[in-house]
Design an enzyme around this catalytic site. Structure first.
Site, mmCIF file in Angstrom:
data_model
loop_
_atom_site.group_PDB
_atom_site.id
_atom_site.type_symbol
_atom_site.label_atom_id
_atom_site.label_comp_id
_atom_site.label_asym_id
_atom_site.label_seq_id
_atom_site.Cartn_x
_atom_site.Cartn_y
_atom_site.Cartn_z
ATOM 1 N N TYR A 69 18.684 10.292 26.524
ATOM 2 C CA TYR A 69 20.221 10.226 26.682
ATOM 3 C C TYR A 69 20.506 9.674 27.655
ATOM 4 O O TYR A 69 19.805 8.429 27.759
ATOM 5 C CB TYR A 69 20.509 11.824 26.639
ATOM 6 C CG TYR A 69 20.062 12.518 25.611
ATOM 7 C CD1 TYR A 69 20.314 12.414 24.151
ATOM 8 C CD2 TYR A 69 19.427 13.914 26.026
ATOM 9 C CE1 TYR A 69 19.668 13.346 23.174
ATOM 10 C CE2 TYR A 69 18.854 14.659 24.623
ATOM 11 C CZ TYR A 69 19.196 14.482 23.553
ATOM 12 O OH TYR A 69 18.515 15.299 22.571
ATOM 13 N N VAL B 81 16.176 19.551 23.566
ATOM 14 C CA VAL B 81 16.811 20.713 24.577
ATOM 15 C C VAL B 81 15.794 22.022 24.552
ATOM 16 O O VAL B 81 16.079 22.845 25.230
ATOM 17 C CB VAL B 81 18.069 21.106 24.149
ATOM 18 C CG1 VAL B 81 19.251 19.867 24.400
ATOM 19 C CG2 VAL B 81 18.317 21.361 22.811
ATOM 20 N N LYS C 152 14.061 13.971 15.719
ATOM 21 C CA LYS C 152 14.876 12.755 15.440
ATOM 22 C C LYS C 152 13.575 11.357 15.257
ATOM 23 O O LYS C 152 13.961 10.643 14.439
ATOM 24 C CB LYS C 152 15.706 12.181 16.461
ATOM 25 C CG LYS C 152 16.867 13.192 16.686
ATOM 26 C CD LYS C 152 17.695 13.172 17.944
ATOM 27 C CE LYS C 152 18.836 14.127 17.943
ATOM 28 N NZ LYS C 152 19.578 13.758 19.136
ATOM 29 N N TYR D 144 20.177 18.350 9.082
ATOM 30 C CA TYR D 144 20.077 18.169 10.471
ATOM 31 C C TYR D 144 19.703 19.505 11.274
ATOM 32 O O TYR D 144 18.884 19.531 12.282
ATOM 33 C CB TYR D 144 21.402 17.670 11.095
ATOM 34 C CG TYR D 144 21.043 17.191 12.496
ATOM 35 C CD1 TYR D 144 20.309 16.192 12.854
ATOM 36 C CD2 TYR D 144 22.027 17.831 13.445
ATOM 37 C CE1 TYR D 144 20.424 15.947 14.315
ATOM 38 C CE2 TYR D 144 21.807 17.639 14.677
ATOM 39 C CZ TYR D 144 20.981 16.604 15.298
ATOM 40 O OH TYR D 144 21.083 16.150 16.462
ATOM 41 N N SER E 244 15.515 17.972 19.446
ATOM 42 C CA SER E 244 15.911 16.203 19.190
ATOM 43 C C SER E 244 14.559 15.684 19.104
ATOM 44 O O SER E 244 14.667 14.451 18.671
ATOM 45 C CB SER E 244 16.530 15.756 20.452
ATOM 46 O OG SER E 244 18.021 16.298 20.253
#
Lengths: 311, 311, 311, 311
Positions: D243, D261, D67, D191, D64
């Site tokens: 998150y 992660v 991103k 992605y 992530s």
């Protein structure tokens, strides 16, 4: 079709022997102290015969079953206007969910979840006297059951009020959305009193006779609700009478019925019978475990499911 | 009780004259181009008579009504194991809600919301050939309706697939939770094909006869499902057959029924009749507006509500 | 970097000229009657200088800004135990959402949404006297602002209580989950009193000085909270201080800040300034429209965003 | 303030000795097989010095963290138009929640939850070639890190795609709402490729330098984003980078940061440092357990929290 005179005692005997009896409601002491060993059942058929077995004449706390009779009273005084503040759809959630209320601007899904029942009770609450609204329900039940012996259990009403913060949250939430018109405290007090009404299976089955009979009490000939209203109350009991186990109940029993956390269930076989069962142990969804099992056996043996081609 | 030979044409005439006809589904071109002026109705009674009126023999897209027959096929091959992957409770939400799926770990509430139907279809999907699973449903429908003329509308199936991103989301979500076992693409393709089956009211009413008759097709004498399964499918249709208007339908009509966005409804009066209506204009909840009105009039005139004491 | 002596009046003049001023809160009469034409601003820098403009000395209802000082009081008496009953995460929902509470067993997400603030206030509520808890906050504010002139507006407190059914729902819901320990009525009354505190931008900016200064009030040298607590309160103001517009505020202004529906905002530039703005017109999310615009202009001109490399 | 040359190895040694190391992500085999014993850390200060310790040069799956760089690419080609399809608010939910999407018509809350990142990736997806979009991110990273050695781990990309049904559900759901414009399969493939980029702490800390430096890469002098965009990306990292543990991270560490992660975290001390840590064991919320602990120690020892008055 089985012989009820033989069947009802046999079902009661079967249920008496069961060891897995569910858990008795324990959120208030007066319910928690009731023994799970009780089982009572009364079946009153269209011809007026009463078949009773077990603890048929012991009074228990009817709790949410009172919602059916509160709805009858609200329909009597407010007619179809009732449906402007409460819907007719299964909730798909637990009996006391507040999430759905938020999603739907405070209008409860149906009159048999707690929020909906409080909204209905608000309609029959008279000023600030909780005894006025609960008194209307009491008078209706006494009249239908043909006895003055039905009463509110004061200790239960007091405990409900003392622990009823979730119901208070629902009520204040609806008040914030303009769904309740009375004082929140008065409406809640009426609601806690109606839930604390105590009566026996025999009295309850008698009180339900008008629902198997198109709205007319067969004992007195008095019209309680219109034929259409009787059908509709039965429809609501079938789709919404067992909280988020209503679908399973319709699936396995197939009768309109309303349960309460006191362990009672009132079930209607339209045109055939008014039935009350009581066993205090509950399923995880909060419905009488043995009461449900007994009704499944009864409906199956008698072919009474409304989905039966011979019904 | 009214005379069906007179009643059915009269209801059709009333519906033909209505000006408020609802909105035709417009998410795919082949549904959007159907005229809202159609109305068809067929009632087949227990004695085998067929009463038809209006566009009774015009084929329409049965859409979600196919979910009833997919469930029959899944019960045939997987028995009660079906209920391990799909529940029996009303959803209390829209037909394609994904919220409930998340709350309940990917297990759909019932077989008649989209997620549940996709989970059921997954059970009858055979490898990667979408024609295999949809073919099982087609064969069942042809057999029950007594005609080889029922087919999948290829243009509708293609459009469903091209625009079916919400159903794809539901399917992938269930796959992520292990609720689907097949390839997502194959299951979805089967599902889109079954929804695109086209048939007439007459064919649909014939296909539903086994549900009024305890599971036996009266035309062939063939047992399609057990008596208990027939009761249960009817119970599911009553509690879950109209998405989040199921409660209202039970309240106002009182019959087990399944609707589709093509404007069709299959309704069952247990022991009495299998009924199909079709009118493409929909209510905001996605159910045929005039179809529902016609069924309400029919059930009321015939006293067919399952909640009626004389039913 | 701009000159504050020139900048602050210029921003105030710009804001005075704006025609789109947002909507004044109208849920209680005493807030609804405040004119949207007000604008006040006070900036107190680390060196002690005060730059004021507009209605800098007019008292307004601080409403949710009181939550910061209630938290300070709760930390003083309960230390890190505060975090056992309230979280530190942005809520992602509206200020008064009850859905999240249900999903998370009654534990509010953070101390700046209403539920969390009520849970914090419950910690400083003393028995049944609402003046006791609100009095603690009042004394803190008077001490920090160096004036005895700050008071609770009784009419606002009364109206808050009379219309506060949604807050009552939140409180009863948390009580049902054991998150509140005091009497619901007493906690709510304390909460309604603290929200009704009235003070001016100058008083509010003075009261916030300890937060720009590592927890020590520069005027008195008194340590109000530990350096770590000061950092953490600032972090909470940045992530949670503007309800579900907190992310946007961090994105566009980049300062820890807490808003109230009275139209006030307290903002902190760590090591640099304590800032109070007031303009009663609100954005749809309930934050002062011109107050936010003024802070964006100030932070940009001064390079005060905490995300600025030169800050 | 501590001496980084001494501090960084000391933190690494402390973390190496920890026994509670969290759980390594196990949803795909290539992540599951990574040993929890790894710990790496690189701190690059504004003056260009690099302080490295532990497994600073071992490549790991950035997941992530990609991103952040996808957002940079989308801002480069679409400017502020990016914010029309994705918001800037903390989600208050898990990284892959679909509930919020339904409540908000398919528009993701922010670019750092999975749905938002997929919506951003859709903007930089070029036709049907997943290598095109992922290639843009790769080139950016290689340029910023000053090495051609950064690559996509093909096995990870393949496994992500094979198990990515929840992400596929999110993507199809957004497509159904018109939030995605490209082919769902191409966007998802891009992605999954960007998430599978592997690089070391040293490379990652170098790639993040422009974010501590107002948008200009100090190594090349190239402006990557505007000063305002740099501030805003930092704001998003602080409010949404971890998150539903973002608030806790801001509370305890006080730095803009994005976790993955794979166990990596990129943290920015504006004007002071770009920091990368890696330890594969995760907290229940999915963030590196020891990476978070190391950053808390570093920020505390250096006084780098953006909420620090001396920062």
């Amino acid at each position: 079709m089985a012989d009820l005179a033989e069947l009802v005692p046999r079902i009661a005997a079967t249920m008496a022997a069961r060891t897995a009896r569910g858990r008795v409601a324990n959120y208030i002491p007066d319910l928690a102290k009731v023994s799970a060993s009780h089982f009572g059942m009364v079946v009153i058929t269209a011809d007026g015969r009463e078949h009773a077995a077990g603890d048929a004449d012991l009074a228990f706390s009817i709790q949410s079953i009172s919602k059916v009779f509160a709805l009858v009273e609200a329909l009597a005084s407010h007619g179809e206007g009732v449906w402007q503040r409460v819907g007719r759809e299964p909730s798909g959630g637990a009996f006391n969910s507040i999430v759905q209320l938020e999603a739907e601007a405070g209008r409860p899904r149906n009159p048999f979840i707690n929020a909906g029942a409080i909204a209905v009770t608000d309609l029959i609450t008279d000023g600030d006297d909780p005894r006025a609204g609960a008194g209307r329900i009491l008078r209706l039940l006494r009249d239908l059951a043909g006895t003055q012996g039905i009463a509110v259990d004061g200790a239960v009403a007091y405990s409900e009020a003392a622990t009823g913060h979730r119901n208070a949250a629902l009520a204040h939430f609806m008040k914030a959305h303009g769904v309740l018109t009375g004082r929140v405290e008065a409406t809640l007090s009426t609601y806690f009193h109606q839930c604390a009404i105590a009566m026996s299976c025999r009295e309850l089955a008698r009180a339900g006779r008008f629902l198997m009979n198109g709205g007319v009490d067969p004992a007195s000939g008095r019209r309680v609700v219109s034929p259409e209203q009787a059908r509709r109350i039965n429809a609501l009991m079938l789709t919404c009478g067992h909280y988020d186990a209503s679908g399973d109940f319709a699936f396995s029993v197939g009768l309109p019925a309303k349960s309460g956390v006191g362990g009672g269930i009132l079930a209607i076989a339209p045109g055939r019978a008014s039935i009350a069962v009581w066993s205090p142990g509950l399923s995880p969804q909060g419905n009488s475990l043995l009461g449900t099992a007994a009704l499944e056996e009864l409906a199956s043996a008698m072919g009474w499911s409304v989905f039966n081609p011979d019904a």
